[in-house]
Design a protein around this motif. Sequence first.
Motif, PDB file in Angstrom:
ATOM      1  N   PHE A 167       0.826  -1.207   0.000  1.00 50.84           N
ATOM      2  CA  PHE A 167       0.000   0.000   0.000  1.00 50.84           C
ATOM      3  C   PHE A 167       0.864   1.263   0.000  1.00 50.84           C
ATOM      4  CE2 PHE A 167      -2.760   3.314   1.735  1.00 50.84           C
ATOM      5  CZ  PHE A 167      -3.882   3.147   0.951  1.00 50.84           C
ATOM      6  N   GLY A 168       1.949   1.235   0.756  1.00 53.85           N
ATOM      7  CA  GLY A 168       2.784   2.437   0.861  1.00 53.85           C
ATOM      8  C   GLY A 168       2.238   3.406   1.885  1.00 53.85           C
ATOM      9  N   PRO A 169       2.829   4.576   1.968  1.00 51.88           N
ATOM     10  CA  PRO A 169       2.420   5.543   2.997  1.00 51.88           C
ATOM     11  C   PRO A 169       1.025   6.088   2.745  1.00 51.88           C
ATOM     12  CG  PRO A 169       3.969   6.545   1.461  1.00 51.88           C
ATOM     13  CD  PRO A 169       3.923   5.091   1.119  1.00 51.88           C
ATOM     14  N   SER A 170       0.292   6.290   3.821  1.00 57.42           N
ATOM     15  CA  SER A 170      -1.022   6.916   3.752  1.00 57.42           C
ATOM     16  C   SER A 170      -0.855   8.395   4.079  1.00 57.42           C
ATOM     17  CB  SER A 170      -1.985   6.245   4.727  1.00 57.42           C
ATOM     18  OG  SER A 170      -3.256   6.853   4.678  1.00 57.42           O
ATOM     19  N   ALA A 171      -0.828   9.211   3.058  1.00 61.76           N
ATOM     20  CA  ALA A 171      -0.551  10.635   3.241  1.00 61.76           C
ATOM     21  C   ALA A 171      -0.893  11.382   1.959  1.00 61.76           C
ATOM     22  CB  ALA A 171       0.925  10.853   3.585  1.00 61.76           C
TER      23      ALA A 171
ATOM     24  N   THR B  18       7.698  10.879   0.548  1.00 60.12           N
ATOM     25  CA  THR B  18       9.073  11.013   0.056  1.00 60.12           C
ATOM     26  C   THR B  18       9.212  10.336  -1.304  1.00 60.12           C
ATOM     27  OG1 THR B  18       9.886   8.951   1.032  1.00 60.12           O
ATOM     28  CG2 THR B  18       9.906  10.919   2.446  1.00 60.12           C
ATOM     29  N   LEU B  19      10.184  10.780  -2.062  1.00 61.64           N
ATOM     30  CA  LEU B  19      10.441  10.158  -3.356  1.00 61.64           C
ATOM     31  C   LEU B  19      10.889   8.710  -3.195  1.00 61.64           C
ATOM     32  CD1 LEU B  19      12.203  13.076  -5.261  1.00 61.64           C
ATOM     33  CD2 LEU B  19       9.809  12.339  -5.407  1.00 61.64           C
TER      34      LEU B  19
ATOM     35  N   VAL C  45      -2.240   8.089  -2.894  1.00 63.17           N
ATOM     36  CA  VAL C  45      -1.794   8.462  -4.241  1.00 63.17           C
ATOM     37  C   VAL C  45      -0.829   7.435  -4.836  1.00 63.17           C
ATOM     38  CG1 VAL C  45       0.073   9.979  -3.409  1.00 63.17           C
ATOM     39  CG2 VAL C  45      -0.910  10.332  -5.689  1.00 63.17           C
ATOM     40  N   CYS C  46       0.062   6.876  -4.033  1.00 63.54           N
ATOM     41  CA  CYS C  46       1.016   5.891  -4.563  1.00 63.54           C
ATOM     42  C   CYS C  46       0.284   4.626  -5.005  1.00 63.54           C
ATOM     43  CB  CYS C  46       2.065   5.539  -3.506  1.00 63.54           C
ATOM     44  SG  CYS C  46       3.112   6.905  -2.994  1.00 63.54           S
ATOM     45  N   TYR C  47      -0.487   4.068  -4.106  1.00 59.03           N
ATOM     46  CA  TYR C  47      -1.198   2.815  -4.371  1.00 59.03           C
ATOM     47  C   TYR C  47      -2.178   2.976  -5.535  1.00 59.03           C
ATOM     48  CZ  TYR C  47      -3.988  -1.377  -3.282  1.00 59.03           C
ATOM     49  OH  TYR C  47      -4.653  -2.584  -3.340  1.00 59.03           O
TER      50      TYR C  47
END
Length: 233
Positions: free
Chosen positions: A81-85, A91-92, A143-145
């Motif tokens: 999932f990656g960071p929830s933000a 971060t890149l 946004v990443c997921y």
Amino acid sequence: MKSIIITGASSGIGHATAKVFLDAGWRVGLIARRADRLEALADQYDTAVPLPADVSDANGMQAAFEAFGHIDVLFNNAGLFGPSATIDEITLEDWAQVMQVNIGGMFIAARLAFMKMRAQDPQGGRIINNGSLSAHVPRPNSVCYTTTKHAVTGLTKTLSLDGRSFNIACGQIDIGNAETDLLRQLKASQPGTETMDVGNAARSVLHMAEMPTEANVQFMTVMATRMPYIGRG
């Protein structure tokens, strides 16, 4: 005996799906980084083949596919999932990690499966990509997921088109709120979260995999009945 490789097989949807296929009599290649969990599952089934590898490691994945042999189906499942933000708080490095696993890893696995299915006799096979409801509508702060899951849909469509000449079918399952350890954590922090048993998702993958060669489930959505999706936003 039909054969399938499942990525992300050490936990969550991948682990549940592996057990459903093993119970159905399939030979199952188990790919994940945590070898101990794969070995523990393989100890319970004679037809389970542990293939410890990182999906983003092209050389390790190639070795895993070569060790497994003939493949009828790939369940291209591994992801994070990656960071929830919000985007300005990410971060890149975190962005790159999610891209590397969710897109890079899926590309590597699909490429290896496609290559093997095209060359084997009889020619062909089936690739099932794990999308998400986020391939259609995002959760907040994802946004990443969400970006990667939209990319998975593009991968699915392209593989479906390019695979036709080689009897390679590709479909996508979009799963909403299957109760895994990750979703249980979400439910603990958001008590109103609606979930479903992860076995419903696993059995849906089996249904897609068992379609006759002349048929394909192009897209399937399976989700907790009461979760917001239709009308989300």
